[in-house]
Design a protein around this motif. Sequence first.
Motif, PDB file in Angstrom:
ATOM      1  N   UNK A  99       2.146  19.699   3.570  1.00 47.78           N
ATOM      2  CA  UNK A  99       2.046  20.319   2.252  1.00 47.78           C
ATOM      3  C   UNK A  99       3.128  19.789   1.326  1.00 47.78           C
ATOM      4  N   UNK A 100       2.853  19.849   0.034  1.00 43.41           N
ATOM      5  CA  UNK A 100       3.861  19.534  -0.968  1.00 43.41           C
ATOM      6  C   UNK A 100       4.701  20.792  -1.147  1.00 43.41           C
ATOM      7  N   UNK A 101       5.983  20.656  -0.956  1.00 41.75           N
ATOM      8  CA  UNK A 101       6.860  21.806  -1.101  1.00 41.75           C
ATOM      9  C   UNK A 101       7.321  21.932  -2.533  1.00 41.75           C
ATOM     10  N   UNK A 102       7.249  23.131  -3.047  1.00 33.73           N
ATOM     11  CA  UNK A 102       7.720  23.404  -4.401  1.00 33.73           C
ATOM     12  C   UNK A 102       9.209  23.682  -4.327  1.00 33.73           C
ATOM     13  N   UNK A 114      13.021  24.806  -5.757  1.00 34.70           N
ATOM     14  CA  UNK A 114      13.495  25.943  -6.537  1.00 34.70           C
ATOM     15  C   UNK A 114      13.487  25.616  -8.029  1.00 34.70           C
ATOM     16  N   UNK A 115      13.674  24.342  -8.389  1.00 35.41           N
ATOM     17  CA  UNK A 115      13.656  23.912  -9.790  1.00 35.41           C
ATOM     18  C   UNK A 115      12.290  24.127 -10.415  1.00 35.41           C
ATOM     19  N   UNK A 116      11.221  23.898  -9.643  1.00 34.65           N
ATOM     20  CA  UNK A 116       9.857  23.971 -10.160  1.00 34.65           C
ATOM     21  C   UNK A 116       9.345  25.399 -10.294  1.00 34.65           C
ATOM     22  N   UNK A 117      10.070  26.370  -9.733  1.00 30.42           N
ATOM     23  CA  UNK A 117       9.593  27.755  -9.769  1.00 30.42           C
ATOM     24  C   UNK A 117       9.852  28.383 -11.100  1.00 30.42           C
ATOM     25  N   UNK A 157       0.870  -1.175   0.000  1.00 30.01           N
ATOM     26  CA  UNK A 157       0.000   0.000   0.000  1.00 30.01           C
ATOM     27  C   UNK A 157       0.903   1.219   0.000  1.00 30.01           C
ATOM     28  N   UNK A 158       0.662   2.132  -0.936  1.00 31.57           N
ATOM     29  CA  UNK A 158       1.474   3.341  -1.034  1.00 31.57           C
ATOM     30  C   UNK A 158       0.538   4.537  -1.135  1.00 31.57           C
ATOM     31  N   UNK A 159       0.742   5.514  -0.272  1.00 29.73           N
ATOM     32  CA  UNK A 159      -0.009   6.770  -0.333  1.00 29.73           C
ATOM     33  C   UNK A 159       0.935   7.840  -0.864  1.00 29.73           C
ATOM     34  N   UNK A 160       0.506   8.538  -1.889  1.00 30.07           N
ATOM     35  CA  UNK A 160       1.328   9.593  -2.488  1.00 30.07           C
ATOM     36  C   UNK A 160       0.526  10.885  -2.548  1.00 30.07           C
ATOM     37  N   UNK A 161       1.225  11.982  -2.699  1.00 36.15           N
ATOM     38  CA  UNK A 161       0.582  13.275  -2.931  1.00 36.15           C
ATOM     39  C   UNK A 161       1.137  13.820  -4.240  1.00 36.15           C
ATOM     40  N   UNK A 162       0.252  14.157  -5.143  1.00 37.86           N
ATOM     41  CA  UNK A 162       0.653  14.721  -6.433  1.00 37.86           C
ATOM     42  C   UNK A 162      -0.028  16.072  -6.589  1.00 37.86           C
ATOM     43  N   UNK A 163       0.607  16.974  -7.334  1.00 40.96           N
ATOM     44  CA  UNK A 163       0.017  18.294  -7.524  1.00 40.96           C
ATOM     45  C   UNK A 163      -1.275  18.231  -8.323  1.00 40.96           C
ATOM     46  N   UNK A 164      -1.372  17.274  -9.260  1.00 37.67           N
ATOM     47  CA  UNK A 164      -2.569  17.134 -10.076  1.00 37.67           C
ATOM     48  C   UNK A 164      -2.593  15.725 -10.666  1.00 37.67           C
ATOM     49  N   UNK A 165      -3.625  15.433 -11.451  1.00 34.11           N
ATOM     50  CA  UNK A 165      -3.749  14.095 -12.024  1.00 34.11           C
ATOM     51  C   UNK A 165      -2.638  13.787 -13.021  1.00 34.11           C
ATOM     52  N   UNK A 166      -2.128  14.804 -13.705  1.00 33.17           N
ATOM     53  CA  UNK A 166      -0.999  14.586 -14.612  1.00 33.17           C
ATOM     54  C   UNK A 166       0.235  14.139 -13.846  1.00 33.17           C
ATOM     55  N   UNK A 167       0.466  14.704 -12.670  1.00 30.77           N
ATOM     56  CA  UNK A 167       1.580  14.291 -11.824  1.00 30.77           C
ATOM     57  C   UNK A 167       1.415  12.867 -11.343  1.00 30.77           C
TER      58      UNK A 167
END
Length: 64
Positions: free
Chosen positions: A56-59, A61-64, A14-24
């Motif tokens: 929270x999912x931290x953004x 510096x690469x993603x900015x 069982x794995x729980x993940x957090x993604x920014x959106x469905x594409x992620x």
Amino acid sequence: MRFTAATTGATNLLVAVAAQDLNGLYALLTETVGALDDVRALEVTPILSPVKRTGRIRVSDQDK
């Protein structure tokens, strides 16, 4: 990955993940999990609104 556990029964992980959106989430499933040779099947249950937050999912510096 927020949480991972070994289980018994029809599934064994069982794995729980957090993604920014469905594409992620799709990218994680196809590029990361899908690349593993021993994975034969997946069962995915997306939860589109928070039930209980662990942080929270931290953004980066690469993603900015």
